[in-house]
Motif scaffolding. Structure first.
Motif, PDB file in Angstrom:
ATOM      1  N   LYS A 144      13.503  51.765  18.380  1.00 12.65           N
ATOM      2  CA  LYS A 144      12.006  51.570  19.054  1.00 12.65           C
ATOM      3  C   LYS A 144      11.404  50.332  17.996  1.00 12.65           C
ATOM      4  CE  LYS A 144      10.058  54.930  15.796  1.00 12.65           C
ATOM      5  NZ  LYS A 144       9.374  56.268  15.691  1.00 12.65           N
ATOM      6  N   TRP A 145      11.901  49.855  16.898  1.00 19.50           N
ATOM      7  CA  TRP A 145      11.569  48.714  16.296  1.00 19.50           C
ATOM      8  C   TRP A 145      12.103  47.550  16.552  1.00 19.50           C
ATOM      9  CZ3 TRP A 145       7.291  50.526  14.201  1.00 19.50           C
ATOM     10  CH2 TRP A 145       7.253  51.712  13.624  1.00 19.50           C
ATOM     11  N   LEU A 146      13.081  47.422  17.427  1.00 16.08           N
ATOM     12  CA  LEU A 146      13.834  46.307  17.602  1.00 16.08           C
ATOM     13  C   LEU A 146      12.832  45.175  18.004  1.00 16.08           C
ATOM     14  CD1 LEU A 146      17.398  47.283  18.663  1.00 16.08           C
ATOM     15  CD2 LEU A 146      16.491  46.462  16.423  1.00 16.08           C
ATOM     16  N   PRO A 147      11.858  45.508  19.263  1.00 15.76           N
ATOM     17  CA  PRO A 147      11.163  44.580  19.839  1.00 15.76           C
ATOM     18  C   PRO A 147      10.383  44.014  18.805  1.00 15.76           C
ATOM     19  CG  PRO A 147      11.205  46.543  21.266  1.00 15.76           C
ATOM     20  CD  PRO A 147      11.989  46.720  20.075  1.00 15.76           C
ATOM     21  N   HIS A 148       9.830  44.514  17.763  1.00 14.64           N
ATOM     22  CA  HIS A 148       8.868  44.114  16.864  1.00 14.64           C
ATOM     23  C   HIS A 148       9.621  43.125  15.904  1.00 14.64           C
ATOM     24  CE1 HIS A 148       5.762  47.125  18.384  1.00 14.64           C
ATOM     25  NE2 HIS A 148       6.683  47.923  18.118  1.00 14.64           N
ATOM     26  N   LEU A 149      10.952  43.468  15.969  1.00 13.46           N
ATOM     27  CA  LEU A 149      11.934  42.862  14.838  1.00 13.46           C
ATOM     28  C   LEU A 149      12.331  41.222  15.542  1.00 13.46           C
ATOM     29  CD1 LEU A 149      13.335  43.047  12.136  1.00 13.46           C
ATOM     30  CD2 LEU A 149      15.213  43.663  13.631  1.00 13.46           C
ATOM     31  N   ASP A 150      12.162  41.301  16.982  1.00 13.91           N
ATOM     32  CA  ASP A 150      12.295  40.353  17.678  1.00 13.91           C
ATOM     33  C   ASP A 150      11.375  39.336  17.503  1.00 13.91           C
ATOM     34  OD1 ASP A 150      15.109  41.037  18.443  1.00 13.91           O
ATOM     35  OD2 ASP A 150      14.338  41.860  20.213  1.00 13.91           O
ATOM     36  N   THR A 151      10.037  39.955  17.650  1.00  9.06           N
ATOM     37  CA  THR A 151       8.723  39.132  17.605  1.00  9.06           C
ATOM     38  C   THR A 151       8.688  38.345  16.139  1.00  9.06           C
ATOM     39  OG1 THR A 151       7.626  40.800  18.951  1.00  9.06           O
ATOM     40  CG2 THR A 151       6.373  39.221  17.793  1.00  9.06           C
ATOM     41  N   PHE A 152       9.170  39.354  15.174  1.00  9.26           N
ATOM     42  CA  PHE A 152       9.042  38.792  13.821  1.00  9.26           C
ATOM     43  C   PHE A 152       9.795  37.419  13.689  1.00  9.26           C
ATOM     44  CE2 PHE A 152      11.493  38.497   9.900  1.00  9.26           C
ATOM     45  CZ  PHE A 152      10.574  38.272   8.911  1.00  9.26           C
ATOM     46  N   ALA A 153      11.141  37.752  14.521  1.00  8.33           N
ATOM     47  CA  ALA A 153      12.203  36.702  14.279  1.00  8.33           C
ATOM     48  C   ALA A 153      11.532  35.215  14.719  1.00  8.33           C
ATOM     49  CB  ALA A 153      13.437  37.079  14.918  1.00  8.33           C
ATOM     50  N   ILE A 154      10.633  35.179  15.941  1.00 11.29           N
ATOM     51  CA  ILE A 154       9.993  34.079  16.443  1.00 11.29           C
ATOM     52  C   ILE A 154       9.234  33.369  15.373  1.00 11.29           C
ATOM     53  CG2 ILE A 154       8.641  33.234  18.100  1.00 11.29           C
ATOM     54  CD1 ILE A 154      11.076  33.994  19.404  1.00 11.29           C
ATOM     55  N   PHE A 155       8.324  34.122  14.705  1.00 15.78           N
ATOM     56  CA  PHE A 155       7.574  33.402  13.614  1.00 15.78           C
ATOM     57  C   PHE A 155       8.296  32.893  12.485  1.00 15.78           C
ATOM     58  CE2 PHE A 155       4.784  36.045  16.297  1.00 15.78           C
ATOM     59  CZ  PHE A 155       3.652  35.211  16.791  1.00 15.78           C
ATOM     60  N   TRP A 156       9.243  33.749  12.240  1.00 22.23           N
ATOM     61  CA  TRP A 156      10.253  33.534  10.949  1.00 22.23           C
ATOM     62  C   TRP A 156      11.062  32.018  11.263  1.00 22.23           C
ATOM     63  CZ3 TRP A 156      10.836  35.122   6.294  1.00 22.23           C
ATOM     64  CH2 TRP A 156      12.013  34.699   5.582  1.00 22.23           C
ATOM     65  N   THR A 157      11.436  31.825  12.589  1.00 22.09           N
ATOM     66  CA  THR A 157      12.377  30.873  13.012  1.00 22.09           C
ATOM     67  C   THR A 157      11.141  29.726  12.882  1.00 22.09           C
ATOM     68  OG1 THR A 157      13.769  31.949  14.375  1.00 22.09           O
ATOM     69  CG2 THR A 157      13.503  29.820  14.933  1.00 22.09           C
ATOM     70  N   LEU A 158      10.203  29.876  13.397  1.00 21.32           N
ATOM     71  CA  LEU A 158       9.245  28.688  13.703  1.00 21.32           C
ATOM     72  C   LEU A 158       8.895  28.150  12.060  1.00 21.32           C
ATOM     73  CD1 LEU A 158       7.098  26.931  15.082  1.00 21.32           C
ATOM     74  CD2 LEU A 158       5.370  28.567  15.061  1.00 21.32           C
ATOM     75  N   ALA A 159       8.492  29.039  11.357  1.00 19.82           N
ATOM     76  CA  ALA A 159       8.128  28.470   9.943  1.00 19.82           C
ATOM     77  C   ALA A 159       9.296  28.072   9.114  1.00 19.82           C
ATOM     78  CB  ALA A 159       7.674  29.804   9.070  1.00 19.82           C
ATOM     79  N   GLY A 160      10.514  28.674   9.297  1.00 24.66           N
ATOM     80  CA  GLY A 160      11.796  28.035   8.905  1.00 24.66           C
ATOM     81  C   GLY A 160      12.129  26.719   9.244  1.00 24.66           C
ATOM     82  N   VAL A 161      12.030  26.436  10.337  1.00 22.56           N
ATOM     83  CA  VAL A 161      12.349  25.097  11.205  1.00 22.56           C
ATOM     84  C   VAL A 161      11.356  23.996  10.687  1.00 22.56           C
ATOM     85  CG1 VAL A 161      12.496  23.708  13.298  1.00 22.56           C
ATOM     86  CG2 VAL A 161      13.580  26.046  13.089  1.00 22.56           C
TER      87      VAL A 161
END
Length: 536
Positions: free
Chosen positions: A204-221
């Protein structure tokens, strides 16, 4: 059963006319009830929770590709293939081809939005006489592709993390942790167990984890491209080098060397159709999933260029990168550009975290693809694998089967230092074959069923189909080849061996069991729903 061309609507909650109205005249409702009704009309009982929105599906699709991580772990291939031109133009070329694949799959998914994905679609689109064998071939290819790509992601993560640690050196050119084969394998096991645990226990938390990954990717790149371009301790190349330099180092003839170098782009974009497996966890799959598939490819293309171009500007000596025993040049590129170990490690950390998030997303896709094929009897002992765990709301048994197969295949590493090449290669090959199956039968059948969905691209769709099928014909032999020649026993590409092994298993199981007992997905009197709505 009648031919698919004699499709008709059914009297069910999911039957819609061309104006977007239900058969009883009520307007279409965008909710899980309507989606479940459509699923029932296609012959399946809803068993999974529809907890994902359009954006969350797109985010998961983005995480499955994990652009900066996927491009980083396979950076060695275009460096061998041709250098800068292979990296930049190879990525752009393959991305445009994959956009055609995505558009083709989006059209079909708008008509058949089930977790069976391309397997179910191939069955429903094929002529009655051939539908069982086509669906069987596609189903096995799709399942094997999901499993081997997930294996490649997790094994690549192990190698990448070791390389990140080794930016700290105990002496010039010697990292602090020169992992042996068994140590690398143990790290791979730990990553695999972690990804399965998170996917199983935190559904049930996976959609939120995917959302976090988007912002994490943006910041990292952003951090990576700013730091490497501003510091550039190893110097900068000019634009002519970045966009025109082509120096093949693979040993293959020039043209073929460029093509073999495309494995980086093909591997990173191979997840395009994996998100179709999530159709039964999406509130409005016939609209949301096609949008997510196509939109993510466009976003990935841009993100890839934004990441790759700055990296190519600061490339150090390419022969030295190609010769690295780890096969992971990006950590060395970062260290050359940043000038110190701590700074380069901190810049690599976002990619390492994204590697784990990608592994979790791929593990989730594996469980759904195995489960969907098993519920139609396509896998030995299907009764075990088609169960959904009521406490976890996930097909746990199918997930565990995928994990066991991944670990077993991972043992190849003890016999070949280039095992990752086999994992990524066979993943690209089998997923490409699985995507080609529904596209081919739809194209050869005159694309009649596409008109019953809400994503018909017309003439553009025909062009996309042709490009997608041409790419499929090229990809299969291409990625069976070793990335460089001459080949030794340790550097041979085991992709053909793994691919043929699965073909033999699928063939034997078909003749032992499937030929007489496999009937394919349920068809509800061979019905195909007309679910086209006004607009997108």
């Amino acid at each position: 059963m009648d031919s698919m061309l004699d499709a008709h609507q059914q009297d069910s909650p999911a039957s819609f006319n061309k104006k977007g109205l239900k058969n009883d005249g009520e307007p279409y409702q965008s909710d899980p009830v309507a989606a479940n009704g459509h699923l029932e009309a296609l012959g399946y009982e809803p068993e999974l929770v529809r907890n994902r929105s359009t954006l969350q599906v797109a985010f998961m699709s983005f995480v499955l590709a994990s652009i900066p991580y996927g491009l980083s772990t396979t950076f060695i291939y275009p460096l061998q293939g041709g250098g800068a031109v292979n990296i930049i133009w190879g990525w752009l070329m393959v991305s445009l081809i994959i956009l055609c694949v995505a558009a083709s799959l989006g059209e079909i998914t708008s008509v058949y939005p089930t977790a069976g994905g391309v397997y179910y679609q191939s069955f429903m689109l094929s002529p009655v006489r051939y539908r069982r064998i086509v669906a069987w071939t596609c189903g096995w290819s799709y399942v094997v592709g999901n499993i081997t790509i997930t294996l490649a992601v997790n094994f690549g993560s192990a190698q990448f993390i070791i390389s990140c640690v080794n930016v700290f050196e105990k002496s010039p050119g010697v990292g602090i942790f020169e992992a042996t084969a068994y140590q690398t394998f143990l790290i791979f096991l730990a990553i695999t167990f972690l990804c399965n645990a998170v996917s199983a226990l935190g559904n049930k938390w996976l959609p939120h984890l995917d959302t976090f990954a988007i912002f994490w990717t943006l910041a990292g790149v952003l951090a990576i491209i700013i730091c490497v371009l501003v510091l550039a301790k190893g110097g900068r190349h000019d634009a002519k080098y970045v966009f025109t330099s082509f120096e093949p180092r693979s040993g293959w003839p020039v043209g073929w060397s460029f093509c073999v170098g495309l494995l980086q782009a093909a591997y990173t974009t191979s997840s395009t159709g994996m998100v179709i497996s999530m159709c039964e966890e999406v509130r409005e799959p016939s609209r949301q999933v096609p949008k997510a598939i196509i939109g993510t490819v466009i976003l990935n293309t841009i993100a890839g260029l934004v990441f790759l171009i700055p990296i190519v500007f600061v490339l150090p000596d390419i022969p030295a990168l190609v010769a690295l025993p780890s096969g992971q040049p990006v950590p060395s590129i970062m260290k050359s550009a940043i000038g110190n170990s701590t700074g380069s490690f901190l810049l690599l950390l976002p990619l390492a975290v994204l590697a784990l998030l990608c592994g979790i997303g791929c593990t989730t896709a594996v469980s759904r693809s195995v489960w969907a094929f098993a519920r139609d009897g396509g896998i030995p002992y299907s009764k075990k694998w088609k169960k959904v765990n009521p406490a976890l709301d996930v097909p746990f048994n199918a997930m565990m089967l995928g994990m066991v197969v991944e670990i077993a295949l991972g043992l190849i590493y003890f016999g070949s230092s280039t095992a990752f090449n086999a994992f990524s290669g066979v993943g690209v090959i089998t997923l490409t074959v699985s995507y080609a199956c529904p596209i081919a039968v739809s194209f050869l059948g005159g694309r009649q069923q596409i008109k019953k969905g809400n994503f018909d691209l017309g003439t553009l769709g025909v062009v996309c189909n042709i490009v997608a099928l041409a790419w499929s014909i090229l990809a299969v032999p291409l990625f069976c080849m070793p990335s460089a020649i001459p080949v030794t026993a340790e550097t041979v590409n085991y992709a053909p061996v793994v691919f043929v092994g699965f073909v033999l298993i699928a063939t034997v199981w078909y003749w032992v069991w499937g030929r007489n007992k496999y009937v394919g997905p349920p068809t509800v009197d061979d019905a195909v729903m007309d679910i086209r709505h006004d607009g997108l």
